[in-house]
Design an enzyme around this catalytic site. Structure first.
Site, short mmCIF file in Angstrom:
data_model
loop_
_atom_site.label_atom_id
_atom_site.label_comp_id
_atom_site.label_asym_id
_atom_site.label_seq_id
_atom_site.Cartn_x
_atom_site.Cartn_y
_atom_site.Cartn_z
N SER A 192 0.87 -1.21 0.03
CA SER A 192 -0.05 0.04 -0.07
C SER A 192 0.74 1.42 -0.19
CB SER A 192 -1.04 0.09 1.18
OG SER A 192 -1.71 1.19 1.37
N TRP A 211 2.55 1.31 -3.55
CA TRP A 211 1.57 2.04 -4.30
C TRP A 211 1.66 3.47 -4.53
CZ3 TRP A 211 -2.84 5.11 -4.16
CH2 TRP A 211 -3.40 5.21 -5.19
N HIS A 212 1.78 4.12 -3.61
CA HIS A 212 1.67 5.57 -3.35
C HIS A 212 2.89 6.21 -4.27
CE1 HIS A 212 -1.32 4.82 -0.56
NE2 HIS A 212 -1.76 6.17 -0.50
N GLY A 213 3.95 5.70 -4.27
CA GLY A 213 5.23 6.27 -4.91
C GLY A 213 6.19 5.62 -4.79
N PHE A 250 -0.01 10.11 -7.80
CA PHE A 250 -0.02 8.67 -7.55
C PHE A 250 -0.88 7.78 -8.66
CE2 PHE A 250 0.00 10.54 -3.04
CZ PHE A 250 1.18 10.57 -3.09
#
Length: 474
Positions: A320, A323-325, A474
């Site tokens: 998670s 996934w953001h960066g 994102f």
């Protein structure tokens, strides 16, 4: 095209008028209009992005058909869909991250490789629509849904402009059938959509953008900021990112409602959560449930022995974060939330609270739990906001060693404090089963309240900066 831009102010009424002017029996023509509008909306940033989303749509449309048709080879087509989607996402989002990380490791052991990096433009919203199409092929593979044979409907599902670039990440089982359903204009649904747009603009332009004016200088000047300023910066960033992201989601759901579509709720007043587990049931719900259904449960979820379940929790939170960066700060952010979550899981207290059973008047114990959870979440946001891990630790270090009070105490003005108080009051009214607009639906003063919200946007909203939404990156 930003939701809070002049271009969108002209774009939305035009699409709305054309959409409802089309014969309601001609569903395909309505979908064609939405597809064209969505590609115009997405191409407004950079027309080159359109090729990527088109290729993504073609691959998953064909894979869905072949998965349903070719029982013997359906796994091959699923694997191809997953590799194609994650391959494109990985290249555009993580190529330089992996190159730079590998070089750093090799240099740490005395090897000096030739570094190769590319100036890769990150397509807006690629993480969102990639996960949306992935869920489609996985659900077709698991026979939870049927593959669609209508390319127009599928392409519109992938590129549907209200939620294209920052979610909610919709499941095909919820959104895709709506492109085959005859739409009748519903005044109540449209009215509620307008209210959601109004509230989303309040969150973005009044709360998030005004907080950003204070937060950005603090994070950019950690060494010279006083300890109290750094503490304020952390808490204001908590309001900034929530107002920014949930504001986008509210506008997206509201715009979809104007067109007769229903999108999933993405936020349920998460800062009133009483522990981290409840927070993740109320924050970015479309992403947390995606990881639950497509990563956590396939890994065995909590049905395996405790050590494996804890491993699964770490995997989900680390993914998670990633996934953001493409930055270790996001991995640290995800790992920190895993550390906060695991004690609740081990003690079997991760399902104690739900937003629906929260009373309108909190107890002293609930107030303490809410404040503690908010502080833990805010603590983790330091990693999320910082450019590097060392910057995050320098931030905490500055809180401890910098002079506590600033020379000029006026940096944290009364206006933003008053606006946040108003925001929290309205949010608390919407805490639990209903949002605050549903709670006042039968109140004779509701129109006055909406006018006041609009008034605050006009007089206190940030119009000059025209800031991007944080989650566009994102």
């Amino acid at each position: 095209m930003l939701f809070n831009s002049i271009e969108f102010l002209l774009f939305l009424p035009l699409v709305f008028f054309l959409y409802w002017s089309i014969n309601r029996d001609n569903i395909r023509l309505q979908n064609i209009l939405l597809l064209v509008a969505s590609y115009v909306f997405y191409g407004w940033w950079d027309w080159r992005f359109l090729g990527l989303i088109f290729v993504n749509s073609v691959i998953d449309f064909i894979c869905g058909l072949q998965i349903e048709k070719s029982k013997a080879r359906k796994k091959h087509f699923l694997v191809f869909s997953i590799i194609s989607n994650l391959g494109m996402l990985g290249f555009f989002k993580y190529f330089n991250f992996f190159i730079n990380s590998t070089v750093a490791v090799l240099e740490s052991i005395g090897v000096s490789p030739n570094q190769t990096s590319l100036q890769i433009i990150l397509p807006v919203g690629i993480s969102f629509y990639t996960f949306q199409t992935l869920s489609y092929t996985i659900d077709v593979y698991n026979e939870k849904i049927k593959a669609t044979k209508d390319p127009i409907a599928f392409f519109t599902f992938v590129s549907f402009f209200p939620q294209l670039v920052a979610g909610p990440i919709e499941r095909a089982s919820n959104l895709l059938p709506q492109f085959f359903t005859k739409k009748l204009f519903d005044y109540q649904q449209a009215s509620f959509g307008m209210k959601l747009i109004l509230w989303g603009l309040f969150k973005k332009m009044v709360i998030a953008d005004n907080c950003a004016k204070i937060v950005d200088p603090i994070f950019d000047n950690i060494d010279s900021a006083a300890g109290f300023e750094l503490i304020v910066g952390v808490f204001l960033f908590s309001f900034q990112i929530y107002g920014d992201f949930s504001g986008y989601s509210d506008i997206a759901i509201g715009v979809a409602s104007l067109l007769g579509f229903q999108l999933m709720t993405n936020f349920k007043t998460p800062y009133f959560s009483r522990d981290i587990a409840e927070f993740w049931r109320r924050w970015h719900i479309s992403l947390s449930t995606w990881f639950r259904d497509y990563v956590y449960i396939p890994l065995g979820g909590s049905r395996v022995k405790s050590s494996h379940a804890i491993r699964n929790i770490f995997i989900v939170f680390i993914l998670s974060g990633f996934w953001h960066g493409a930055n270790w700060t996001f991995v640290a952010w995800g790992g920190l939330h895993a550390i906060f979550f695991i004690p609740l899981f081990v003690s079997k207290k991760n399902r104690v609270y739900t937003s629906e059973n929260q009373s309108l008047v909190p107890s002293i114990n609930e107030v303490f739990q809410i404040l503690l959870t908010f502080c833990l979440v805010s603590l983790s946001w330091v990693f999320f906001r910082s450019d590097t891990i060392s910057d995050a630790f320098n931030y905490f270090y500055g809180v401890l060693i910098n002079p506590f009070l600033p020379h000029n105490f006026s940096f944290f003005g009364y206006e933003i404090r008053l606006l946040i108080i108003i925001f929290l009051i309205l949010e608390w009214m919407g805490n639990g089963k209903y949002n605050w607009m549903e709670r006042i639906e039968n109140n004779k003063y509701r129109k006055i309240i909406y006018v006041l919200v609009a008034f605050i946007i006009v007089f206190f909203g940030s119009f000059t900066e025209n800031m991007d939404f944080i989650y566009f990156q994102f």
